[in-house]
Design a protein around this motif. Structure first.
Motif, PDB file in Angstrom:
ATOM      1  N   ARG A 283       0.837  -1.199   0.000  1.00 21.09           N
ATOM      2  CA  ARG A 283       0.000   0.000   0.000  1.00 21.09           C
ATOM      3  C   ARG A 283       0.870   1.247   0.000  1.00 21.09           C
ATOM      4  NH1 ARG A 283      -2.782  -1.463   5.464  1.00 21.09           N
ATOM      5  NH2 ARG A 283      -0.752  -2.417   5.666  1.00 21.09           N
ATOM      6  N   THR A 284       0.296   2.326  -0.506  1.00 25.87           N
ATOM      7  CA  THR A 284       0.914   3.636  -0.377  1.00 25.87           C
ATOM      8  C   THR A 284       0.127   4.386   0.682  1.00 25.87           C
ATOM      9  OG1 THR A 284       1.630   3.654  -2.682  1.00 25.87           O
ATOM     10  CG2 THR A 284       1.524   5.784  -1.558  1.00 25.87           C
ATOM     11  N   PHE A 285       0.815   4.802   1.730  1.00 18.35           N
ATOM     12  CA  PHE A 285       0.191   5.509   2.838  1.00 18.35           C
ATOM     13  C   PHE A 285       0.289   7.007   2.592  1.00 18.35           C
ATOM     14  CE2 PHE A 285       1.961   1.515   4.391  1.00 18.35           C
ATOM     15  CZ  PHE A 285       0.824   0.923   4.921  1.00 18.35           C
ATOM     16  N   GLU A 286      -0.764   7.741   2.960  1.00 15.45           N
ATOM     17  CA  GLU A 286      -0.794   9.190   2.797  1.00 15.45           C
ATOM     18  C   GLU A 286      -0.953   9.854   4.158  1.00 15.45           C
ATOM     19  OE1 GLU A 286      -3.579  10.637  -0.125  1.00 15.45           O
ATOM     20  OE2 GLU A 286      -3.311   8.837  -1.355  1.00 15.45           O
ATOM     21  N   TYR A 287      -0.195  10.926   4.342  1.00 15.37           N
ATOM     22  CA  TYR A 287      -0.243  11.670   5.601  1.00 15.37           C
ATOM     23  C   TYR A 287      -0.256  13.162   5.284  1.00 15.37           C
ATOM     24  CZ  TYR A 287       1.057  13.214  10.310  1.00 15.37           C
ATOM     25  OH  TYR A 287       1.083  13.816  11.543  1.00 15.37           O
ATOM     26  N   PRO A 288      -1.428  13.802   5.371  1.00 19.42           N
ATOM     27  CA  PRO A 288      -1.500  15.245   5.096  1.00 19.42           C
ATOM     28  C   PRO A 288      -1.057  16.057   6.307  1.00 19.42           C
ATOM     29  CG  PRO A 288      -3.683  14.384   5.558  1.00 19.42           C
ATOM     30  CD  PRO A 288      -2.741  13.209   5.603  1.00 19.42           C
ATOM     31  N   MET A 289      -0.460  17.192   6.050  1.00 20.77           N
ATOM     32  CA  MET A 289      -0.091  18.101   7.127  1.00 20.77           C
ATOM     33  C   MET A 289       0.096  19.517   6.584  1.00 20.77           C
ATOM     34  SD  MET A 289       3.902  17.184   8.053  1.00 20.77           S
ATOM     35  CE  MET A 289       4.017  18.439   9.292  1.00 20.77           C
ATOM     36  N   ILE A 290       0.182  20.455   7.491  1.00 21.03           N
ATOM     37  CA  ILE A 290       0.412  21.868   7.172  1.00 21.03           C
ATOM     38  C   ILE A 290       1.776  22.251   7.732  1.00 21.03           C
ATOM     39  CG2 ILE A 290      -0.388  24.251   7.531  1.00 21.03           C
ATOM     40  CD1 ILE A 290      -2.388  22.668   5.912  1.00 21.03           C
TER      41      ILE A 290
ATOM     42  N   ARG B 152       2.655  27.568   6.208  1.00 21.99           N
ATOM     43  CA  ARG B 152       1.226  27.315   6.008  1.00 21.99           C
ATOM     44  C   ARG B 152       0.913  26.602   4.693  1.00 21.99           C
ATOM     45  NH1 ARG B 152      -1.280  27.345  10.805  1.00 21.99           N
ATOM     46  NH2 ARG B 152      -0.053  28.704  12.120  1.00 21.99           N
ATOM     47  N   GLU B 153       1.918  25.990   4.128  1.00 17.88           N
ATOM     48  CA  GLU B 153       1.714  25.224   2.904  1.00 17.88           C
ATOM     49  C   GLU B 153       1.128  23.859   3.259  1.00 17.88           C
ATOM     50  OE1 GLU B 153       4.265  24.400  -1.162  1.00 17.88           O
ATOM     51  OE2 GLU B 153       5.295  25.141   0.607  1.00 17.88           O
ATOM     52  N   ALA B 154       0.094  23.445   2.530  1.00 13.49           N
ATOM     53  CA  ALA B 154      -0.498  22.121   2.713  1.00 13.49           C
ATOM     54  C   ALA B 154       0.306  21.116   1.895  1.00 13.49           C
ATOM     55  CB  ALA B 154      -1.954  22.125   2.259  1.00 13.49           C
TER      56      ALA B 154
END
Length: 143
Positions: free
Chosen positions: A14-21, A83-85
């Protein structure tokens, strides 16, 4: 995946995704993310996906087996600013005997690749102080 399967040259995972700012504390005096901070961001994403997959700090303390980085190659492609997503993607691409390979990359909100990293990892026995073959639980967490 069983321990017998880990010896495959290339693996489907699987490819895991982790969003952050990107926050103020990520920045250096140049107003962008410092090179060492990229490693912290990648580590945060790795801990998130292994914890979500049942191999967090509690499991490590219980079993005495935990992840260790053996080497790392990182590229900085586009600077990250306040503050970049972003989204950090993580994928295990191989596991040979006691050593695996994880690739991670950061994509900004416009779809630009900002950085990537490839690392060799292993499962470390904290009592015996050596690498061990991956357990089914460890492979489930990272693949």
């Amino acid at each position: 995946m069983t321990t017998q399967d880990y010896n495959k040259q290339e693996m489907e995972s699987r490819t895991f995704e982790y969003p952050m700012i990107i926050r103020e504390f990520h920045l250096d005096t140049f107003g962008h993310v410092n090179n060492a901070t990229y490693l912290e961001i990648y580590e945060e994403a790795r801990w998130q996906f292994i914890t979500e997959n049942g191999y967090g700090l509690k499991e490590i303390k219980t079993t005495g087996l935990g992840p260790v980085i053996l080497d790392i190659r990182i590229r900085f492609i586009k600077e990250l600013k306040l503050r970049e997503a972003i989204t950090i993607f993580s994928k295990t691409t191989a596991y040979h005997s006691k050593v695996g390979t994880i690739q991670q990359w950061i994509i900004d909100s416009k779809g630009n690749k900002c950085s990537d990293v490839e690392m060799s990892i292993g499962l470390f026995d904290t009592t015996a102080r050596k690498l061990v073959k991956p357990t089914p639980e460890w492979l489930k967490a990272i693949c």
